[in-house]
Design a protein around this motif. Structure first.
Motif, PDB file in Angstrom:
ATOM      1  N   CYS A   1       0.900  -1.235   0.067  1.00  0.00           N
ATOM      2  CA  CYS A   1       0.149  -0.033  -0.200  1.00  0.00           C
ATOM      3  C   CYS A   1       0.825   1.280  -0.101  1.00  0.00           C
ATOM      4  CB  CYS A   1      -1.091  -0.005   1.294  1.00  0.00           C
ATOM      5  SG  CYS A   1      -0.126   0.224   2.614  1.00  0.00           S
ATOM      6  N   LEU A   2       2.135   1.149   0.116  1.00  0.00           N
ATOM      7  CA  LEU A   2       3.222   2.270   0.160  1.00  0.00           C
ATOM      8  C   LEU A   2       3.019   3.184   1.224  1.00  0.00           C
ATOM      9  CD1 LEU A   2       2.889   3.219  -3.778  1.00  0.00           C
ATOM     10  CD2 LEU A   2       4.712   1.405  -2.482  1.00  0.00           C
ATOM     11  N   HIS A   3       2.400   2.633   2.406  1.00  0.00           N
ATOM     12  CA  HIS A   3       2.308   3.483   3.695  1.00  0.00           C
ATOM     13  C   HIS A   3       3.659   2.971   4.586  1.00  0.00           C
ATOM     14  CE1 HIS A   3      -1.705   4.359   2.709  1.00  0.00           C
ATOM     15  NE2 HIS A   3      -1.911   5.390   3.578  1.00  0.00           N
ATOM     16  N   LYS A   4       3.862   3.662   5.565  1.00  0.00           N
ATOM     17  CA  LYS A   4       4.966   3.303   6.526  1.00  0.00           C
ATOM     18  C   LYS A   4       4.645   2.435   6.928  1.00  0.00           C
ATOM     19  CE  LYS A   4       6.121   8.249   7.612  1.00  0.00           C
ATOM     20  NZ  LYS A   4       6.338   9.293   8.683  1.00  0.00           N
ATOM     21  N   ALA A   5       6.029   1.486   7.531  1.00  0.00           N
ATOM     22  CA  ALA A   5       5.930   0.397   8.031  1.00  0.00           C
ATOM     23  C   ALA A   5       7.116   0.465   9.229  1.00  0.00           C
ATOM     24  CB  ALA A   5       6.404  -0.786   7.002  1.00  0.00           C
ATOM     25  N   HIS A   6       6.773  -0.414  10.383  1.00  0.00           N
ATOM     26  CA  HIS A   6       7.460  -0.492  11.649  1.00  0.00           C
ATOM     27  C   HIS A   6       8.299  -1.663  11.355  1.00  0.00           C
ATOM     28  CE1 HIS A   6       8.715  -0.032  15.568  1.00  0.00           C
ATOM     29  NE2 HIS A   6       8.195  -1.217  15.868  1.00  0.00           N
ATOM     30  N   ILE A   7       9.696  -1.659  11.764  1.00  0.00           N
ATOM     31  CA  ILE A   7      10.488  -2.752  11.884  1.00  0.00           C
ATOM     32  C   ILE A   7      10.612  -3.266  13.329  1.00  0.00           C
ATOM     33  CG2 ILE A   7      12.986  -3.575  11.762  1.00  0.00           C
ATOM     34  CD1 ILE A   7      13.701  -0.987  10.046  1.00  0.00           C
ATOM     35  N   THR A   8       9.836  -4.636  13.073  1.00  0.00           N
ATOM     36  CA  THR A   8       9.530  -5.342  14.443  1.00  0.00           C
ATOM     37  C   THR A   8      10.906  -5.951  14.909  1.00  0.00           C
ATOM     38  OG1 THR A   8       8.610  -7.175  13.401  1.00  0.00           O
ATOM     39  CG2 THR A   8       7.117  -5.407  14.196  1.00  0.00           C
ATOM     40  N   SER A   9      11.861  -6.618  14.133  1.00  0.00           N
ATOM     41  CA  SER A   9      12.928  -7.232  14.459  1.00  0.00           C
ATOM     42  C   SER A   9      13.613  -7.471  13.320  1.00  0.00           C
ATOM     43  CB  SER A   9      12.610  -8.569  15.066  1.00  0.00           C
ATOM     44  OG  SER A   9      11.943  -9.391  14.104  1.00  0.00           O
ATOM     45  N   SER A  10      14.923  -8.024  13.600  1.00  0.00           N
ATOM     46  CA  SER A  10      15.969  -8.059  12.400  1.00  0.00           C
ATOM     47  C   SER A  10      16.719  -9.311  12.698  1.00  0.00           C
ATOM     48  CB  SER A  10      16.798  -6.889  12.282  1.00  0.00           C
ATOM     49  OG  SER A  10      17.584  -6.652  13.417  1.00  0.00           O
ATOM     50  N   ASN A  11      17.301  -9.896  11.617  1.00  0.00           N
ATOM     51  CA  ASN A  11      18.205 -11.074  11.729  1.00  0.00           C
ATOM     52  C   ASN A  11      19.186 -10.821  10.792  1.00  0.00           C
ATOM     53  OD1 ASN A  11      18.927 -13.690  12.486  1.00  0.00           O
ATOM     54  ND2 ASN A  11      18.065 -14.394  10.438  1.00  0.00           N
ATOM     55  N   ASP A  12      20.595 -10.680  11.488  1.00  0.00           N
ATOM     56  CA  ASP A  12      21.725 -10.778  10.410  1.00  0.00           C
ATOM     57  C   ASP A  12      21.943 -12.058   9.829  1.00  0.00           C
ATOM     58  OD1 ASP A  12      22.460  -8.035  11.591  1.00  0.00           O
ATOM     59  OD2 ASP A  12      23.284  -8.980  13.176  1.00  0.00           O
ATOM     60  N   LEU A  13      22.449 -11.766   8.341  1.00  0.00           N
ATOM     61  CA  LEU A  13      22.740 -13.107   7.772  1.00  0.00           C
ATOM     62  C   LEU A  13      24.041 -13.354   7.489  1.00  0.00           C
ATOM     63  CD1 LEU A  13      19.784 -12.424   5.147  1.00  0.00           C
ATOM     64  CD2 LEU A  13      19.696 -13.889   7.342  1.00  0.00           C
ATOM     65  N   ASN A  14      25.078 -12.698   7.981  1.00  0.00           N
ATOM     66  CA  ASN A  14      26.435 -12.942   7.972  1.00  0.00           C
ATOM     67  C   ASN A  14      27.039 -12.295   8.842  1.00  0.00           C
ATOM     68  OD1 ASN A  14      26.446 -10.211   7.177  1.00  0.00           O
ATOM     69  ND2 ASN A  14      27.545 -10.327   5.301  1.00  0.00           N
ATOM     70  N   ASP A  15      28.169 -12.783   9.422  1.00  0.00           N
ATOM     71  CA  ASP A  15      29.016 -12.561  10.675  1.00  0.00           C
ATOM     72  C   ASP A  15      29.433 -10.952  10.293  1.00  0.00           C
ATOM     73  OD1 ASP A  15      28.971 -14.970  11.593  1.00  0.00           O
ATOM     74  OD2 ASP A  15      30.803 -15.617  10.763  1.00  0.00           O
ATOM     75  N   GLU A  16      29.453 -10.240   9.116  1.00  0.00           N
ATOM     76  CA  GLU A  16      30.040  -9.022   9.067  1.00  0.00           C
ATOM     77  C   GLU A  16      28.933  -8.030   9.471  1.00  0.00           C
ATOM     78  OE1 GLU A  16      30.684 -11.354   6.660  1.00  0.00           O
ATOM     79  OE2 GLU A  16      32.412 -11.829   7.070  1.00  0.00           O
ATOM     80  N   LYS A  17      27.798  -8.615   9.373  1.00  0.00           N
ATOM     81  CA  LYS A  17      26.494  -7.889   9.896  1.00  0.00           C
ATOM     82  C   LYS A  17      26.491  -6.701   8.689  1.00  0.00           C
ATOM     83  CE  LYS A  17      26.564  -8.657  14.598  1.00  0.00           C
ATOM     84  NZ  LYS A  17      26.509  -8.026  15.990  1.00  0.00           N
ATOM     85  N   THR A  18      26.432  -7.199   7.361  1.00  0.00           N
ATOM     86  CA  THR A  18      26.247  -6.455   6.523  1.00  0.00           C
ATOM     87  C   THR A  18      24.987  -6.632   5.440  1.00  0.00           C
ATOM     88  OG1 THR A  18      27.741  -7.788   4.957  1.00  0.00           O
ATOM     89  CG2 THR A  18      28.811  -5.782   5.931  1.00  0.00           C
TER      90      THR A  18
END
Length: 85
Positions: free
Chosen positions: A8-25
């Motif tokens: 819908c192109l409205h704002k969204a909130h980040i509820t959590s995150s998951n790093d996918l590599n050791d460098e955190k990039t």
């Protein structure tokens, strides 16, 4: 950081995150749309791409590493503004 719901192109909130590599990039961002008529939940991926300007500490470290490869005479000549030789 601003996240937009891909539906819908409205704002969204980040509820959590998951790093996918050791460098955190590279990370998965788990999001929920703030539009009550949508309320979609989705995962976006965030990835480091490239430096536009390297951090200052990197420049200083690079210079220090280069200076350490010079002989004592070359370092002295450099400090006096003369070409090494």
């Amino acid at each position: 950081m601003h996240i937009t719901c891909p539906h819908c192109l409205h704002k969204a909130h980040i509820t959590s995150s998951n790093d996918l590599n050791d460098e955190k990039t590279i990370s998965d961002l788990y999001c929920i749309c703030l539009n009550p008529d949508c309320a979609g939940r989705f995962v976006m991926q965030l990835a480091f791409q490239r430096w536009l300007a390297p951090p200052a500490i990197s420049i200083v470290q690079l210079a220090a590493n280069l200076l350490n490869t010079l002989s004592k005479a070359e370092r002295e000549a450099l400090l006096q503004g003369l070409p090494p030789g």
